[in-house]
Enzyme design. Sequence first.
Site, PDB file in Angstrom:
ATOM      1  CB  CYS A 133      -3.047   3.610  -5.534  1.00 16.80           C
ATOM      2  SG  CYS A 133      -4.370   2.735  -4.654  1.00 16.80           S
ATOM      3  CB  CYS A 150      -0.872  -0.013   1.256  1.00 20.37           C
ATOM      4  SG  CYS A 150      -1.853   1.485   1.461  1.00 20.37           S
ATOM      5  CG  ASN A 151       1.960   3.112  -3.638  1.00 21.57           C
ATOM      6  OD1 ASN A 151       3.036   3.378  -4.136  1.00 21.57           O
ATOM      7  ND2 ASN A 151       1.222   2.105  -4.072  1.00 21.57           N
TER       8      ASN A 151
END
Length: 280
Positions: free
Chosen positions: A200, A86-87
Amino acid sequence: MHQTIKPSADILTRAPTILVFDSGLGGLTVHREIVRLRPDARFVYCADDAAFPYGRLSEDHLISRVLAVMERLIATHQPDCVVIACNTASTLVMPHLRQRFALPFVGTVPAIKPACEQSASRLVSVLATPGTVARDYTRSLIAEFGLGCTVTLVGSVHLASLAEAVMRGEPADEPAIAAEIAPCFVVEGDRRTDTVVLACTHYPLLVETFRRVAPFAVTWIDPAPAIARRVVQLLGPARPAAKAAPAVALLTDGAARGALAAVFSGFGIGETLIDPLPLH
Ligand code: DGL
Protein backbone atom coordinates in the site's frame (compact mmCIF):
# COMPACT_ATOMS: atom_id res chain seq x y z
CA MET A 1 -1.76 -9.55 -23.18
CA HIS A 2 -2.84 -5.94 -23.47
CA GLN A 3 -0.88 -3.63 -25.70
CA THR A 4 0.77 -0.68 -23.95
CA ILE A 5 -0.39 2.59 -25.46
CA LYS A 6 2.54 4.83 -26.30
CA PRO A 7 2.64 8.51 -25.35
CA SER A 8 2.29 11.08 -28.13
CA ALA A 9 5.17 11.27 -30.60
CA ASP A 10 6.51 14.72 -29.59
CA ILE A 11 7.00 13.67 -25.98
CA LEU A 12 10.81 13.89 -26.09
CA THR A 13 10.77 17.57 -27.06
CA ARG A 14 8.47 19.05 -24.41
CA ALA A 15 7.70 18.70 -20.70
CA PRO A 16 5.30 15.80 -20.23
CA THR A 17 2.37 16.09 -17.84
CA ILE A 18 2.33 13.21 -15.39
CA LEU A 19 -0.83 12.61 -13.37
CA VAL A 20 -0.19 10.72 -10.13
CA PHE A 21 -3.32 9.38 -8.46
CA ASP A 22 -4.16 7.86 -5.08
CA SER A 23 -6.96 7.87 -2.51
CA GLY A 24 -4.85 10.08 -0.25
CA LEU A 25 -1.26 10.92 0.60
CA GLY A 26 0.27 7.50 -0.03
CA GLY A 27 0.88 8.18 -3.70
CA LEU A 28 3.38 10.84 -2.65
CA THR A 29 5.83 7.99 -1.98
CA VAL A 30 5.62 7.18 -5.69
CA HIS A 31 5.44 10.81 -6.78
CA ARG A 32 8.77 11.65 -5.07
CA GLU A 33 10.56 8.82 -6.91
CA ILE A 34 9.21 9.93 -10.28
CA VAL A 35 10.26 13.52 -9.55
CA ARG A 36 13.78 12.25 -8.89
CA LEU A 37 14.00 10.82 -12.42
CA ARG A 38 11.87 13.42 -14.23
CA PRO A 39 12.34 16.71 -12.35
CA ASP A 40 11.48 18.57 -15.56
CA ALA A 41 7.95 17.14 -15.89
CA ARG A 42 4.72 18.89 -14.98
CA PHE A 43 3.10 16.99 -12.13
CA VAL A 44 -0.56 16.86 -11.18
CA TYR A 45 -1.10 14.90 -7.97
CA CYS A 46 -4.67 13.90 -7.18
CA ALA A 47 -5.77 12.61 -3.77
CA ASP A 48 -9.32 11.30 -3.96
CA ASP A 49 -9.89 12.27 -0.34
CA ALA A 50 -13.68 12.26 -0.74
CA ALA A 51 -13.47 8.47 -1.13
CA PHE A 52 -10.59 7.68 1.27
CA PRO A 53 -9.91 4.94 2.29
CA TYR A 54 -10.30 2.85 -0.86
CA GLY A 55 -9.65 -0.30 1.17
CA ARG A 56 -13.22 -0.25 2.47
CA LEU A 57 -15.01 0.10 -0.92
CA SER A 58 -16.57 -2.87 -2.70
CA GLU A 59 -14.92 -3.84 -5.98
CA ASP A 60 -17.79 -2.53 -8.15
CA HIS A 61 -17.91 0.73 -6.23
CA LEU A 62 -14.15 1.24 -6.52
CA ILE A 63 -14.14 0.59 -10.27
CA SER A 64 -16.92 3.10 -10.93
CA ARG A 65 -15.37 5.64 -8.57
CA VAL A 66 -11.91 5.56 -10.15
CA LEU A 67 -13.37 5.71 -13.68
CA ALA A 68 -15.51 8.72 -12.73
CA VAL A 69 -12.65 10.66 -11.15
CA MET A 70 -10.29 9.77 -13.97
CA GLU A 71 -12.81 10.91 -16.59
CA ARG A 72 -12.72 14.39 -15.12
CA LEU A 73 -8.98 14.51 -14.41
CA ILE A 74 -8.00 13.43 -17.90
CA ALA A 75 -10.38 15.89 -19.56
CA THR A 76 -9.11 18.76 -17.41
CA HIS A 77 -5.37 18.09 -17.26
CA GLN A 78 -4.63 16.17 -20.48
CA PRO A 79 -1.84 14.04 -18.99
CA ASP A 80 0.71 12.24 -21.15
CA CYS A 81 0.85 9.41 -18.64
CA VAL A 82 -1.21 8.41 -15.60
CA VAL A 83 0.35 6.67 -12.60
CA ILE A 84 -2.14 4.88 -10.37
CA ALA A 85 -0.08 5.14 -7.17
CA CYS A 86 -2.43 2.89 -5.24
CA ASN A 87 -2.33 -0.89 -4.93
CA THR A 88 -5.97 -1.12 -3.87
CA ALA A 89 -7.06 0.51 -7.13
CA SER A 90 -4.37 -0.91 -9.44
CA THR A 91 -5.04 -4.55 -8.53
CA LEU A 92 -8.59 -4.07 -9.80
CA VAL A 93 -9.06 -1.12 -12.10
CA MET A 94 -6.16 -1.18 -14.61
CA PRO A 95 -7.95 -3.20 -17.34
CA HIS A 96 -10.99 -0.92 -17.05
CA LEU A 97 -8.86 2.23 -17.34
CA ARG A 98 -6.95 0.90 -20.33
CA GLN A 99 -10.17 -0.01 -22.04
CA ARG A 100 -11.75 3.40 -21.44
CA PHE A 101 -8.86 5.81 -22.06
CA ALA A 102 -6.27 5.77 -24.85
CA LEU A 103 -3.38 6.80 -22.61
CA PRO A 104 -0.38 5.07 -21.05
CA PHE A 105 -1.24 3.94 -17.51
CA VAL A 106 1.30 2.71 -14.98
CA GLY A 107 -0.06 0.77 -12.00
CA THR A 108 1.31 -0.06 -8.57
CA VAL A 109 0.92 -3.70 -7.59
CA PRO A 110 2.42 -5.77 -4.74
CA ALA A 111 6.15 -6.42 -5.35
CA ILE A 112 5.78 -10.16 -4.75
CA LYS A 113 8.27 -11.22 -7.43
CA PRO A 114 11.31 -9.31 -6.13
CA ALA A 115 10.41 -10.17 -2.53
CA CYS A 116 10.26 -13.90 -3.20
CA GLU A 117 13.41 -13.77 -5.31
CA GLN A 118 15.42 -12.25 -2.50
CA SER A 119 13.96 -14.03 0.55
CA ALA A 120 16.44 -16.45 2.12
CA SER A 121 14.03 -17.85 4.73
CA ARG A 122 11.26 -18.36 2.11
CA LEU A 123 8.80 -16.66 4.47
CA VAL A 124 7.47 -13.49 2.88
CA SER A 125 4.65 -11.23 4.06
CA VAL A 126 2.55 -8.82 2.04
CA LEU A 127 1.30 -5.85 4.06
CA ALA A 128 -1.63 -4.30 2.20
CA THR A 129 -5.20 -3.04 2.58
CA PRO A 130 -8.05 -5.53 3.02
CA GLY A 131 -9.05 -4.76 -0.58
CA THR A 132 -5.66 -5.65 -2.07
CA VAL A 133 -5.43 -8.82 0.01
CA ALA A 134 -8.83 -9.97 -1.28
CA ARG A 135 -8.00 -9.49 -4.98
CA ASP A 136 -7.73 -12.38 -7.43
CA TYR A 137 -4.90 -10.38 -9.00
CA THR A 138 -2.83 -10.56 -5.81
CA ARG A 139 -3.42 -14.32 -5.54
CA SER A 140 -2.35 -14.78 -9.15
CA LEU A 141 0.89 -12.84 -8.51
CA ILE A 142 1.69 -15.28 -5.69
CA ALA A 143 0.84 -18.30 -7.84
CA GLU A 144 3.02 -17.00 -10.68
CA PHE A 145 5.98 -15.46 -8.83
CA GLY A 146 5.92 -17.00 -5.33
CA LEU A 147 8.79 -19.38 -6.14
CA GLY A 148 7.54 -21.78 -3.47
CA CYS A 149 7.77 -19.19 -0.68
CA THR A 150 5.13 -19.18 2.02
CA VAL A 151 3.42 -15.85 1.46
CA THR A 152 1.37 -14.39 4.32
CA LEU A 153 -1.20 -11.80 3.28
CA VAL A 154 -1.88 -9.14 5.91
CA GLY A 155 -4.81 -6.80 5.20
CA SER A 156 -4.56 -3.88 7.61
CA VAL A 157 -7.75 -1.97 8.26
CA HIS A 158 -6.20 1.05 9.99
CA LEU A 159 -2.65 1.62 8.73
CA ALA A 160 -3.49 3.92 5.82
CA SER A 161 -5.46 6.21 8.17
CA LEU A 162 -2.66 6.05 10.75
CA ALA A 163 -0.21 7.15 8.04
CA GLU A 164 -2.48 10.04 7.02
CA ALA A 165 -2.63 11.19 10.65
CA VAL A 166 1.16 11.20 10.97
CA MET A 167 1.52 13.12 7.73
CA ARG A 168 -0.89 15.76 9.05
CA GLY A 169 1.36 16.25 12.05
CA GLU A 170 -0.11 13.96 14.71
CA PRO A 171 2.35 11.84 16.72
CA ALA A 172 2.68 8.26 15.49
CA ASP A 173 0.46 5.88 17.50
CA GLU A 174 3.21 3.26 17.91
CA PRO A 175 1.19 0.63 19.84
CA ALA A 176 -1.57 0.76 17.20
CA ILE A 177 0.98 0.56 14.37
CA ALA A 178 2.78 -2.36 16.07
CA ALA A 179 -0.54 -4.23 16.38
CA GLU A 180 -1.34 -3.69 12.69
CA ILE A 181 1.99 -5.04 11.43
CA ALA A 182 2.35 -7.87 13.99
CA PRO A 183 0.77 -10.60 11.75
CA CYS A 184 3.59 -10.02 9.20
CA PHE A 185 6.15 -11.56 11.54
CA VAL A 186 5.84 -15.32 11.17
CA VAL A 187 8.09 -17.84 12.91
CA GLU A 188 8.08 -21.45 11.73
CA GLY A 189 10.59 -23.65 13.54
CA ASP A 190 13.98 -22.09 12.91
CA ARG A 191 12.68 -19.96 10.01
CA ARG A 192 11.18 -16.53 10.29
CA THR A 193 9.89 -13.88 7.91
CA ASP A 194 12.77 -11.95 6.37
CA THR A 195 10.97 -9.86 3.73
CA VAL A 196 7.82 -7.72 3.91
CA VAL A 197 6.26 -6.15 0.82
CA LEU A 198 4.87 -2.65 1.41
CA ALA A 199 1.80 -3.24 -0.76
CA CYS A 200 0.00 0.00 0.00
CA THR A 201 1.64 3.25 -1.02
CA HIS A 202 0.79 4.80 2.35
CA TYR A 203 3.01 2.36 4.20
CA PRO A 204 6.47 3.62 3.14
CA LEU A 205 5.46 6.85 4.91
CA LEU A 206 5.63 4.87 8.18
CA VAL A 207 8.58 2.61 7.44
CA GLU A 208 10.84 4.17 10.06
CA THR A 209 8.18 3.50 12.70
CA PHE A 210 7.75 -0.05 11.37
CA ARG A 211 11.49 -0.61 11.85
CA ARG A 212 11.31 0.70 15.40
CA VAL A 213 8.33 -1.38 16.53
CA ALA A 214 9.02 -4.59 14.55
CA PRO A 215 9.62 -7.68 16.72
CA PHE A 216 12.66 -8.51 14.54
CA ALA A 217 14.47 -7.00 11.56
CA VAL A 218 13.19 -7.66 8.02
CA THR A 219 13.75 -6.16 4.58
CA TRP A 220 10.89 -3.84 3.61
CA ILE A 221 10.21 -3.70 -0.13
CA ASP A 222 8.91 -0.42 -1.56
CA PRO A 223 8.01 -0.63 -5.27
CA ALA A 224 8.18 3.14 -5.87
CA PRO A 225 11.66 3.28 -7.50
CA ALA A 226 10.66 0.55 -9.97
CA ILE A 227 7.48 2.45 -10.86
CA ALA A 228 9.49 5.60 -11.52
CA ARG A 229 11.80 3.64 -13.84
CA ARG A 230 8.75 2.36 -15.72
CA VAL A 231 7.56 5.94 -16.23
CA VAL A 232 10.96 6.86 -17.70
CA GLN A 233 10.79 3.85 -20.01
CA LEU A 234 7.50 5.22 -21.34
CA LEU A 235 8.26 8.95 -21.45
CA GLY A 236 12.03 8.98 -21.88
CA PRO A 237 14.67 10.52 -19.59
CA ALA A 238 14.65 14.07 -18.23
CA ARG A 239 15.55 16.78 -20.74
CA PRO A 240 18.86 18.33 -19.61
CA ALA A 241 18.59 21.85 -18.20
CA ALA A 242 14.82 21.96 -18.69
CA LYS A 243 13.06 23.96 -15.98
CA ALA A 244 10.50 22.19 -13.83
CA ALA A 245 6.92 23.30 -14.34
CA PRO A 246 5.09 24.06 -11.05
CA ALA A 247 3.31 21.03 -9.61
CA VAL A 248 -0.27 21.12 -8.46
CA ALA A 249 -2.26 18.95 -6.04
CA LEU A 250 -5.98 18.31 -6.36
CA LEU A 251 -8.42 17.16 -3.70
CA THR A 252 -11.90 15.78 -4.34
CA ASP A 253 -13.14 16.79 -0.88
CA GLY A 254 -10.75 19.30 0.60
CA ALA A 255 -12.13 19.44 4.16
CA ALA A 256 -8.55 19.08 5.41
CA ARG A 257 -7.06 21.30 2.74
CA GLY A 258 -4.89 23.40 5.08
CA ALA A 259 -3.12 20.42 6.67
CA LEU A 260 -2.79 18.64 3.34
CA ALA A 261 -1.40 21.69 1.55
CA ALA A 262 1.41 21.77 4.13
CA VAL A 263 2.19 18.10 3.39
CA PHE A 264 2.14 18.68 -0.36
CA SER A 265 4.49 21.61 -0.05
CA GLY A 266 6.97 19.31 1.76
CA PHE A 267 6.91 17.22 -1.43
CA GLY A 268 7.55 20.22 -3.68
CA ILE A 269 3.91 20.80 -4.66
CA GLY A 270 3.19 24.47 -4.11
CA GLU A 271 -0.48 24.73 -5.08
CA THR A 272 -3.43 22.76 -3.69
CA LEU A 273 -6.80 23.02 -5.42
CA ILE A 274 -10.19 21.47 -4.70
CA ASP A 275 -12.30 19.90 -7.43
CA PRO A 276 -15.26 18.54 -5.43
CA LEU A 277 -16.47 15.09 -6.39
CA PRO A 278 -18.49 13.60 -3.52
CA LEU A 279 -18.61 9.83 -3.13
CA HIS A 280 -22.04 8.38 -4.02
N1 DGL B 1 -2.60 4.03 -0.93
C1 DGL B 1 -3.55 3.01 -1.23
C2 DGL B 1 -2.85 1.72 -1.67
O1 DGL B 1 -1.74 1.75 -2.16
C3 DGL B 1 -4.59 2.61 -0.25
C4 DGL B 1 -5.13 3.34 0.89
C5 DGL B 1 -6.65 3.26 0.96
O2 DGL B 1 -7.21 2.28 1.50
O3 DGL B 1 -7.25 4.19 0.43
O4 DGL B 1 -3.42 0.66 -1.60
